[in-house]
Write a protein that holds these residues in place. Sequence first.
Motif, PDB file in Angstrom:
ATOM      1  N   PHE A 179       0.811  -1.343   0.022  1.00  0.00           N
ATOM      2  CA  PHE A 179       0.124  -0.026   0.008  1.00  0.00           C
ATOM      3  C   PHE A 179       0.870   1.348  -0.075  1.00  0.00           C
ATOM      4  CE2 PHE A 179      -2.325  -3.347   2.247  1.00  0.00           C
ATOM      5  CZ  PHE A 179      -3.518  -3.423   1.177  1.00  0.00           C
ATOM      6  N   GLN A 307      -3.581   5.272   8.762  1.00  0.00           N
ATOM      7  CA  GLN A 307      -4.584   4.070   8.885  1.00  0.00           C
ATOM      8  C   GLN A 307      -4.004   2.512   9.119  1.00  0.00           C
ATOM      9  OE1 GLN A 307      -5.427   4.849   4.503  1.00  0.00           O
ATOM     10  NE2 GLN A 307      -6.262   2.727   4.580  1.00  0.00           N
ATOM     11  N   TRP A 310      -7.018  -1.536   5.180  1.00  0.00           N
ATOM     12  CA  TRP A 310      -7.476  -1.349   3.793  1.00  0.00           C
ATOM     13  C   TRP A 310      -8.144  -2.287   3.369  1.00  0.00           C
ATOM     14  CZ3 TRP A 310      -2.660  -0.163   5.925  1.00  0.00           C
ATOM     15  CH2 TRP A 310      -2.039   0.858   5.638  1.00  0.00           C
ATOM     16  N   ASP A 311      -9.530  -2.295   3.118  1.00  0.00           N
ATOM     17  CA  ASP A 311     -10.622  -3.074   2.916  1.00  0.00           C
ATOM     18  C   ASP A 311     -10.332  -4.337   3.883  1.00  0.00           C
ATOM     19  OD1 ASP A 311     -11.713  -1.656   1.037  1.00  0.00           O
ATOM     20  OD2 ASP A 311     -10.106  -2.317  -0.566  1.00  0.00           O
ATOM     21  N   GLN A 354     -15.925  -5.182   7.764  1.00  0.00           N
ATOM     22  CA  GLN A 354     -15.423  -3.770   7.789  1.00  0.00           C
ATOM     23  C   GLN A 354     -15.881  -2.951   9.046  1.00  0.00           C
ATOM     24  OE1 GLN A 354     -13.486  -2.765   5.213  1.00  0.00           O
ATOM     25  NE2 GLN A 354     -13.880  -4.978   4.763  1.00  0.00           N
TER      26      GLN A 354
END
Length: 428
Positions: A179, A307, A310-311, A354
Amino acid sequence: MNENEEIPKALVVGGSIAGISCAHTLIKAGWNVQILEKSTTPPTGSSTGAGLGLDPLSQSLIQSWLSDPHRLLQSTLSLTVDQNHATTDGETKGRRILTRDENFNFRAALWADLHGLLYNELPSEIFLWGHQFLSFSKSEDKASMKITARVLQTDEIIEIVADLLVGADGCLSSVLQTFLPNFKLRYSGYCAWRGVLDFSENENSDTIVGIRKAYPELGKCLYFDLGSATHIVLYELPKKKLNWIWYINQPEPQLKGNSVTMRVQDEMVRKMHKQAEKVWVPEFTRVLKETKEPFINVIYDRNPLEQLVWDNVVLVGDAAHPTTPHGLRSTNMSILDAAVLGKCLEKWGPDNLQSALAEYQSVRLPVSSKQVLHSRYMGRLKQGLALPDREPFNPRVATPDNCLELQQKNIPFFNDVPQLIDATRKSI
Protein backbone atom coordinates in the motif's frame (compact mmCIF):
# COMPACT_ATOMS: atom_id res chain seq x y z
CA MET A 1 -22.82 -17.99 13.85
CA ASN A 2 -25.42 -20.12 12.06
CA GLU A 3 -24.44 -23.81 11.75
CA ASN A 4 -24.78 -23.61 7.96
CA GLU A 5 -22.48 -20.60 7.68
CA GLU A 6 -18.97 -21.21 6.49
CA ILE A 7 -16.31 -20.42 9.09
CA PRO A 8 -14.37 -17.33 7.95
CA LYS A 9 -10.65 -17.68 7.24
CA ALA A 10 -7.80 -15.35 8.17
CA LEU A 11 -4.30 -15.56 6.77
CA VAL A 12 -1.67 -14.09 9.08
CA VAL A 13 1.63 -13.09 7.47
CA GLY A 14 4.37 -13.48 10.07
CA GLY A 15 4.87 -16.07 12.78
CA SER A 16 6.52 -13.88 15.40
CA ILE A 17 4.85 -12.93 18.68
CA ALA A 18 2.45 -10.53 16.94
CA GLY A 19 1.34 -13.19 14.49
CA ILE A 20 0.88 -16.03 16.95
CA SER A 21 -0.93 -13.70 19.37
CA CYS A 22 -3.38 -12.94 16.54
CA ALA A 23 -3.80 -16.67 15.95
CA HIS A 24 -4.86 -17.11 19.58
CA THR A 25 -7.41 -14.29 19.52
CA LEU A 26 -8.83 -14.99 16.07
CA ILE A 27 -9.34 -18.67 16.84
CA LYS A 28 -11.15 -17.63 20.02
CA ALA A 29 -13.30 -15.33 17.87
CA GLY A 30 -14.39 -18.31 15.73
CA TRP A 31 -12.09 -17.89 12.75
CA ASN A 32 -10.00 -20.42 10.89
CA VAL A 33 -6.41 -19.20 10.93
CA GLN A 34 -3.37 -19.99 8.86
CA ILE A 35 0.07 -18.45 9.51
CA LEU A 36 2.52 -17.81 6.69
CA GLU A 37 6.13 -17.63 7.95
CA LYS A 38 9.32 -17.47 5.86
CA SER A 39 11.48 -19.06 8.59
CA THR A 40 11.79 -22.74 7.81
CA THR A 41 11.26 -24.01 11.38
CA PRO A 42 9.91 -22.69 14.68
CA PRO A 43 12.50 -20.76 16.70
CA THR A 44 14.02 -22.66 19.59
CA GLY A 45 15.08 -21.31 22.96
CA SER A 46 18.75 -20.33 23.27
CA SER A 47 20.99 -18.20 25.44
CA THR A 48 21.27 -15.60 22.68
CA GLY A 49 18.49 -13.37 21.44
CA ALA A 50 16.61 -10.60 23.18
CA GLY A 51 14.90 -9.97 26.47
CA LEU A 52 11.63 -8.11 26.82
CA GLY A 53 9.32 -6.72 29.49
CA LEU A 54 5.62 -7.58 29.74
CA ASP A 55 3.26 -5.04 31.28
CA PRO A 56 0.37 -6.15 33.53
CA LEU A 57 -2.22 -6.08 30.75
CA SER A 58 -0.09 -8.24 28.45
CA GLN A 59 0.49 -10.67 31.29
CA SER A 60 -3.26 -11.03 31.82
CA LEU A 61 -3.98 -11.46 28.11
CA ILE A 62 -1.29 -14.10 27.63
CA GLN A 63 -2.54 -16.01 30.66
CA SER A 64 -6.05 -16.03 29.14
CA TRP A 65 -4.63 -17.78 26.06
CA LEU A 66 -2.76 -20.51 27.97
CA SER A 67 -4.24 -23.81 29.14
CA ASP A 68 -2.18 -23.35 32.33
CA PRO A 69 -1.91 -19.60 33.14
CA HIS A 70 0.77 -20.24 35.76
CA ARG A 71 3.22 -21.24 33.03
CA LEU A 72 3.72 -17.55 32.24
CA LEU A 73 4.81 -16.87 35.82
CA GLN A 74 7.13 -19.89 35.73
CA SER A 75 8.86 -18.69 32.55
CA THR A 76 9.27 -15.00 33.51
CA LEU A 77 10.79 -12.95 36.33
CA SER A 78 9.10 -10.13 38.21
CA LEU A 79 10.34 -6.58 37.51
CA THR A 80 8.95 -4.38 40.27
CA VAL A 81 11.45 -1.50 40.14
CA ASP A 82 12.32 0.93 37.32
CA GLN A 83 15.55 2.75 38.27
CA ASN A 84 17.74 5.25 36.42
CA HIS A 85 21.33 6.18 37.37
CA ALA A 86 23.80 8.82 36.26
CA THR A 87 27.24 7.40 35.54
CA THR A 88 30.49 9.37 35.44
CA ASP A 89 33.36 8.66 33.05
CA GLY A 90 37.03 8.55 33.97
CA GLU A 91 39.01 6.60 36.55
CA THR A 92 36.30 6.75 39.23
CA LYS A 93 33.06 5.64 37.65
CA GLY A 94 30.49 6.68 40.22
CA ARG A 95 26.72 6.13 39.96
CA ARG A 96 23.88 8.02 41.59
CA ILE A 97 20.15 7.40 41.44
CA LEU A 98 18.22 9.83 39.25
CA THR A 99 14.76 8.33 39.66
CA ARG A 100 13.20 5.18 41.12
CA ASP A 101 9.72 3.72 40.64
CA GLU A 102 8.92 0.82 43.00
CA ASN A 103 5.48 0.11 41.51
CA PHE A 104 6.58 -1.10 38.11
CA ASN A 105 4.84 -4.52 38.00
CA PHE A 106 6.33 -5.83 34.73
CA ARG A 107 7.73 -9.30 34.07
CA ALA A 108 10.95 -10.09 32.19
CA ALA A 109 11.02 -12.81 29.52
CA LEU A 110 13.40 -14.12 26.90
CA TRP A 111 11.83 -13.64 23.45
CA ALA A 112 12.32 -17.26 22.44
CA ASP A 113 10.76 -18.52 25.68
CA LEU A 114 7.65 -16.36 25.29
CA HIS A 115 7.30 -17.30 21.64
CA GLY A 116 7.58 -20.99 22.50
CA LEU A 117 5.00 -20.66 25.26
CA LEU A 118 2.45 -19.17 22.85
CA TYR A 119 3.41 -21.37 19.90
CA ASN A 120 3.02 -24.64 21.80
CA GLU A 121 -0.62 -23.79 22.62
CA LEU A 122 -1.59 -23.57 18.94
CA PRO A 123 -2.42 -26.40 16.50
CA SER A 124 0.75 -27.15 14.53
CA GLU A 125 -1.21 -27.57 11.29
CA ILE A 126 -2.05 -23.86 11.08
CA PHE A 127 1.61 -22.97 10.40
CA LEU A 128 3.11 -22.83 6.92
CA TRP A 129 6.84 -22.69 7.67
CA GLY A 130 9.26 -21.73 4.91
CA HIS A 131 6.62 -19.79 2.97
CA GLN A 132 7.34 -16.26 1.74
CA PHE A 133 4.43 -13.86 1.15
CA LEU A 134 4.51 -12.42 -2.38
CA SER A 135 1.27 -10.61 -3.18
CA PHE A 136 -2.50 -10.66 -2.98
CA SER A 137 -5.48 -9.75 -5.14
CA LYS A 138 -9.04 -8.96 -4.10
CA SER A 139 -12.17 -10.58 -5.46
CA GLU A 140 -14.46 -8.37 -7.50
CA ASP A 141 -16.83 -7.86 -4.58
CA LYS A 142 -13.86 -7.30 -2.21
CA ALA A 143 -15.29 -9.97 0.08
CA SER A 144 -12.25 -12.22 -0.13
CA MET A 145 -8.71 -12.25 -1.47
CA LYS A 146 -6.23 -14.59 -3.08
CA ILE A 147 -2.73 -14.58 -1.53
CA THR A 148 0.30 -15.92 -3.38
CA ALA A 149 3.36 -17.27 -1.58
CA ARG A 150 6.61 -18.99 -2.49
CA VAL A 151 7.60 -22.30 -0.88
CA LEU A 152 11.25 -21.55 -0.20
CA GLN A 153 12.42 -25.15 -0.26
CA THR A 154 11.00 -25.90 -3.72
CA ASP A 155 10.36 -22.43 -5.27
CA GLU A 156 6.76 -23.54 -5.88
CA ILE A 157 4.20 -20.72 -5.98
CA ILE A 158 0.98 -21.46 -4.09
CA GLU A 159 -2.31 -19.59 -3.71
CA ILE A 160 -4.43 -19.26 -0.58
CA VAL A 161 -7.94 -17.82 -0.45
CA ALA A 162 -8.92 -15.95 2.75
CA ASP A 163 -11.51 -13.49 3.99
CA LEU A 164 -8.99 -11.46 6.00
CA LEU A 165 -5.28 -10.76 5.58
CA VAL A 166 -3.36 -9.82 8.74
CA GLY A 167 0.01 -8.18 8.23
CA ALA A 168 2.12 -9.20 11.22
CA ASP A 169 5.38 -9.30 9.30
CA GLY A 170 7.46 -6.82 11.30
CA CYS A 171 8.93 -3.39 10.76
CA LEU A 172 9.96 -4.16 7.15
CA SER A 173 6.44 -5.37 6.37
CA SER A 174 5.84 -6.61 2.84
CA VAL A 175 2.10 -6.24 3.39
CA LEU A 176 2.47 -2.54 4.21
CA GLN A 177 4.79 -2.07 1.21
CA THR A 178 1.88 -3.15 -1.00
CA PHE A 179 0.00 0.00 0.00
CA LEU A 180 2.78 2.45 0.86
CA PRO A 181 5.90 1.41 -1.06
CA ASN A 182 7.74 4.66 -0.28
CA PHE A 183 6.90 4.83 3.44
CA LYS A 184 10.28 4.07 4.98
CA LEU A 185 11.66 3.41 8.44
CA ARG A 186 13.21 6.36 10.25
CA TYR A 187 16.71 5.95 11.71
CA SER A 188 16.85 7.08 15.35
CA GLY A 189 20.46 8.35 15.32
CA TYR A 190 21.86 5.46 17.37
CA CYS A 191 22.44 1.71 17.39
CA ALA A 192 22.52 -0.81 20.21
CA TRP A 193 24.93 -3.53 21.16
CA ARG A 194 22.82 -6.33 22.65
CA GLY A 195 23.46 -9.62 24.33
CA VAL A 196 22.28 -12.21 26.83
CA LEU A 197 24.81 -13.70 29.26
CA ASP A 198 23.95 -17.24 30.34
CA PHE A 199 25.50 -17.78 33.77
CA SER A 200 23.60 -20.95 34.69
CA GLU A 201 26.82 -22.95 34.96
CA ASN A 202 28.92 -20.33 36.76
CA GLU A 203 26.56 -18.33 38.96
CA ASN A 204 29.21 -17.99 41.67
CA SER A 205 31.89 -16.62 39.33
CA ASP A 206 33.65 -13.33 40.09
CA THR A 207 31.73 -11.70 37.22
CA ILE A 208 28.30 -12.65 38.57
CA VAL A 209 29.18 -11.93 42.20
CA GLY A 210 30.55 -8.57 41.06
CA ILE A 211 27.55 -7.56 38.93
CA ARG A 212 25.15 -8.51 41.75
CA LYS A 213 27.14 -6.33 44.12
CA ALA A 214 27.11 -3.38 41.71
CA TYR A 215 23.42 -3.93 40.84
CA PRO A 216 22.05 -5.50 44.03
CA GLU A 217 18.41 -5.70 42.92
CA LEU A 218 18.96 -7.78 39.80
CA GLY A 219 16.06 -10.17 39.64
CA LYS A 220 13.48 -7.48 40.32
CA CYS A 221 14.90 -4.20 38.96
CA LEU A 222 15.06 -2.76 35.45
CA TYR A 223 18.30 -0.77 35.53
CA PHE A 224 19.21 2.15 33.27
CA ASP A 225 22.65 3.78 33.53
CA LEU A 226 22.97 7.10 31.69
CA GLY A 227 26.37 8.39 30.62
CA SER A 228 27.43 11.17 28.29
CA ALA A 229 25.32 10.74 25.10
CA THR A 230 24.84 7.03 25.79
CA HIS A 231 22.98 4.68 28.10
CA ILE A 232 22.73 1.01 29.02
CA VAL A 233 19.92 -1.29 30.14
CA LEU A 234 20.41 -4.29 32.42
CA TYR A 235 17.98 -6.78 33.91
CA GLU A 236 17.83 -10.44 34.80
CA LEU A 237 15.93 -13.07 32.84
CA PRO A 238 14.72 -16.52 33.94
CA LYS A 239 17.06 -19.53 33.87
CA LYS A 240 20.10 -17.58 35.12
CA LYS A 241 20.51 -15.09 32.29
CA LEU A 242 21.34 -11.37 32.14
CA ASN A 243 19.95 -9.19 29.37
CA TRP A 244 21.94 -6.08 28.47
CA ILE A 245 21.70 -3.30 25.86
CA TRP A 246 24.17 -0.51 25.16
CA TYR A 247 22.99 2.39 22.97
CA ILE A 248 25.60 4.34 20.98
CA ASN A 249 25.03 7.48 18.88
CA GLN A 250 26.41 7.03 15.36
CA PRO A 251 25.63 7.58 11.66
CA GLU A 252 23.23 5.11 10.09
CA PRO A 253 25.08 1.92 9.09
CA GLN A 254 24.54 0.16 5.78
CA LEU A 255 22.35 -2.87 6.33
CA LYS A 256 22.53 -6.03 4.26
CA GLY A 257 19.40 -7.98 3.50
CA ASN A 258 15.97 -7.68 5.06
CA SER A 259 16.99 -7.20 8.71
CA VAL A 260 17.64 -4.44 11.26
CA THR A 261 20.28 -6.49 13.09
CA MET A 262 23.93 -6.89 12.13
CA ARG A 263 26.30 -9.77 12.60
CA VAL A 264 29.62 -8.56 13.96
CA GLN A 265 33.23 -9.53 13.43
CA ASP A 266 35.57 -10.37 16.31
CA GLU A 267 37.49 -7.13 15.80
CA MET A 268 34.29 -5.09 16.23
CA VAL A 269 33.58 -6.91 19.48
CA ARG A 270 37.11 -6.24 20.77
CA LYS A 271 36.75 -2.52 20.00
CA MET A 272 33.39 -2.49 21.79
CA HIS A 273 34.98 -4.06 24.88
CA LYS A 274 37.74 -1.44 24.95
CA GLN A 275 35.25 1.40 24.63
CA ALA A 276 33.12 -0.08 27.41
CA GLU A 277 36.12 -0.04 29.75
CA LYS A 278 36.32 3.75 29.32
CA VAL A 279 32.64 4.41 30.00
CA TRP A 280 31.04 1.83 32.28
CA VAL A 281 31.71 0.34 35.69
CA PRO A 282 34.09 -2.69 35.44
CA GLU A 283 31.43 -5.09 36.71
CA PHE A 284 29.24 -4.34 33.69
CA THR A 285 32.17 -4.45 31.27
CA ARG A 286 33.03 -7.96 32.46
CA VAL A 287 29.45 -9.06 31.67
CA LEU A 288 29.87 -7.72 28.12
CA LYS A 289 33.19 -9.54 27.68
CA GLU A 290 31.76 -12.90 28.77
CA THR A 291 28.64 -12.67 26.58
CA LYS A 292 28.74 -15.01 23.60
CA GLU A 293 27.58 -13.73 20.21
CA PRO A 294 26.65 -10.12 20.99
CA PHE A 295 25.02 -8.38 18.04
CA ILE A 296 24.16 -4.90 16.82
CA ASN A 297 20.53 -3.77 16.56
CA VAL A 298 20.06 -0.68 14.38
CA ILE A 299 17.32 1.35 16.07
CA TYR A 300 14.47 2.50 13.84
CA ASP A 301 10.90 3.60 14.22
CA ARG A 302 8.43 5.06 11.76
CA ASN A 303 6.24 8.13 11.73
CA PRO A 304 2.72 7.02 12.71
CA LEU A 305 0.45 5.80 9.94
CA GLU A 306 -2.87 7.45 9.17
CA GLN A 307 -4.62 4.09 8.88
CA LEU A 308 -4.11 0.45 9.85
CA VAL A 309 -6.83 -1.04 7.62
CA TRP A 310 -7.32 -1.29 3.85
CA ASP A 311 -10.53 -3.14 2.97
CA ASN A 312 -9.89 -6.72 4.21
CA VAL A 313 -6.26 -6.11 5.15
CA VAL A 314 -5.17 -5.10 8.65
CA LEU A 315 -1.78 -4.41 10.21
CA VAL A 316 -0.66 -5.42 13.71
CA GLY A 317 2.55 -5.22 15.73
CA ASP A 318 5.71 -3.74 14.24
CA ALA A 319 4.15 -3.84 10.78
CA ALA A 320 1.71 -1.23 12.05
CA HIS A 321 3.91 0.80 14.40
CA PRO A 322 7.64 0.01 14.66
CA THR A 323 8.93 1.81 17.72
CA THR A 324 12.19 2.45 19.53
CA PRO A 325 12.53 0.18 22.57
CA HIS A 326 12.70 2.77 25.35
CA GLY A 327 9.10 2.48 26.51
CA LEU A 328 9.11 -1.35 26.44
CA ARG A 329 6.24 -1.07 23.98
CA SER A 330 6.92 -3.25 20.94
CA THR A 331 5.82 -6.64 22.30
CA ASN A 332 3.15 -5.13 24.53
CA MET A 333 1.60 -3.21 21.63
CA SER A 334 1.64 -6.37 19.50
CA ILE A 335 -0.19 -8.38 22.15
CA LEU A 336 -2.78 -5.67 22.68
CA ASP A 337 -3.28 -5.25 18.92
CA ALA A 338 -4.07 -8.95 18.70
CA ALA A 339 -6.46 -8.83 21.66
CA VAL A 340 -8.39 -5.83 20.32
CA LEU A 341 -8.57 -7.28 16.81
CA GLY A 342 -9.93 -10.56 18.13
CA LYS A 343 -12.54 -8.84 20.28
CA CYS A 344 -13.67 -6.63 17.40
CA LEU A 345 -14.09 -9.64 15.10
CA GLU A 346 -15.98 -11.52 17.80
CA LYS A 347 -18.24 -8.53 18.54
CA TRP A 348 -19.21 -7.74 14.94
CA GLY A 349 -19.18 -11.22 13.42
CA PRO A 350 -17.91 -12.22 9.96
CA ASP A 351 -20.81 -10.51 8.16
CA ASN A 352 -19.70 -7.12 9.50
CA LEU A 353 -15.96 -7.40 8.89
CA GLN A 354 -15.55 -3.78 7.80
CA SER A 355 -17.21 -2.52 10.99
CA ALA A 356 -14.93 -4.77 13.06
CA LEU A 357 -11.78 -3.52 11.33
CA ALA A 358 -12.93 0.11 11.57
CA GLU A 359 -13.37 -0.28 15.33
CA TYR A 360 -9.97 -1.94 15.66
CA GLN A 361 -8.38 1.00 13.88
CA SER A 362 -10.26 3.57 15.97
CA VAL A 363 -9.15 1.90 19.21
CA ARG A 364 -5.50 1.18 18.38
CA LEU A 365 -4.34 3.95 16.06
CA PRO A 366 -4.46 6.88 18.55
CA VAL A 367 -2.78 4.83 21.30
CA SER A 368 0.02 3.30 19.24
CA SER A 369 0.77 6.61 17.49
CA LYS A 370 1.29 8.47 20.75
CA GLN A 371 3.34 5.63 22.22
CA VAL A 372 5.65 5.54 19.19
CA LEU A 373 6.29 9.29 19.46
CA HIS A 374 6.86 9.17 23.22
CA SER A 375 9.26 6.23 22.90
CA ARG A 376 11.15 8.27 20.31
CA TYR A 377 11.30 11.19 22.75
CA MET A 378 12.56 8.97 25.58
CA GLY A 379 15.31 7.60 23.36
CA ARG A 380 16.51 11.07 22.42
CA LEU A 381 16.30 12.11 26.08
CA LYS A 382 18.46 9.24 27.34
CA GLN A 383 20.93 9.54 24.45
CA GLY A 384 21.51 13.25 25.00
CA LEU A 385 20.23 14.11 21.51
CA ALA A 386 18.55 17.37 20.48
CA LEU A 387 15.07 17.90 21.93
CA PRO A 388 12.32 20.31 20.86
CA ASP A 389 12.29 23.60 22.80
CA ARG A 390 14.90 22.59 25.38
CA GLU A 391 18.53 21.70 25.90
CA PRO A 392 19.61 18.05 25.50
CA PHE A 393 19.26 16.04 28.70
CA ASN A 394 22.45 15.86 30.78
CA PRO A 395 22.17 13.29 33.60
CA ARG A 396 25.00 14.90 35.57
CA VAL A 397 23.24 18.23 36.07
CA ALA A 398 19.57 17.31 35.55
CA THR A 399 17.04 18.59 38.08
CA PRO A 400 14.76 16.16 39.94
CA ASP A 401 11.82 17.30 37.81
CA ASN A 402 13.78 16.64 34.61
CA CYS A 403 14.73 13.19 35.88
CA LEU A 404 11.09 12.20 36.36
CA GLU A 405 10.77 12.21 32.56
CA LEU A 406 12.95 9.10 32.49
CA GLN A 407 10.32 6.86 34.08
CA GLN A 408 8.51 4.27 31.99
CA LYS A 409 5.14 5.13 33.51
CA ASN A 410 5.08 8.50 31.71
CA ILE A 411 4.32 6.89 28.38
CA PRO A 412 0.79 7.77 27.14
CA PHE A 413 -1.88 5.18 27.94
CA PHE A 414 0.52 3.38 30.29
CA ASN A 415 -2.31 1.81 32.31
CA ASP A 416 -4.97 1.95 29.60
CA VAL A 417 -7.28 -1.04 29.21
CA PRO A 418 -9.58 -0.77 26.18
CA GLN A 419 -13.20 -1.29 27.13
CA LEU A 420 -13.45 -4.10 24.59
CA ILE A 421 -11.11 -6.34 26.56
CA ASP A 422 -11.67 -5.10 30.10
CA ALA A 423 -14.08 -7.95 30.88
CA THR A 424 -11.54 -10.48 29.60
CA ARG A 425 -8.85 -9.10 31.84
CA LYS A 426 -11.03 -9.12 34.96
CA SER A 427 -11.97 -12.76 34.45
CA ILE A 428 -8.37 -13.99 34.74
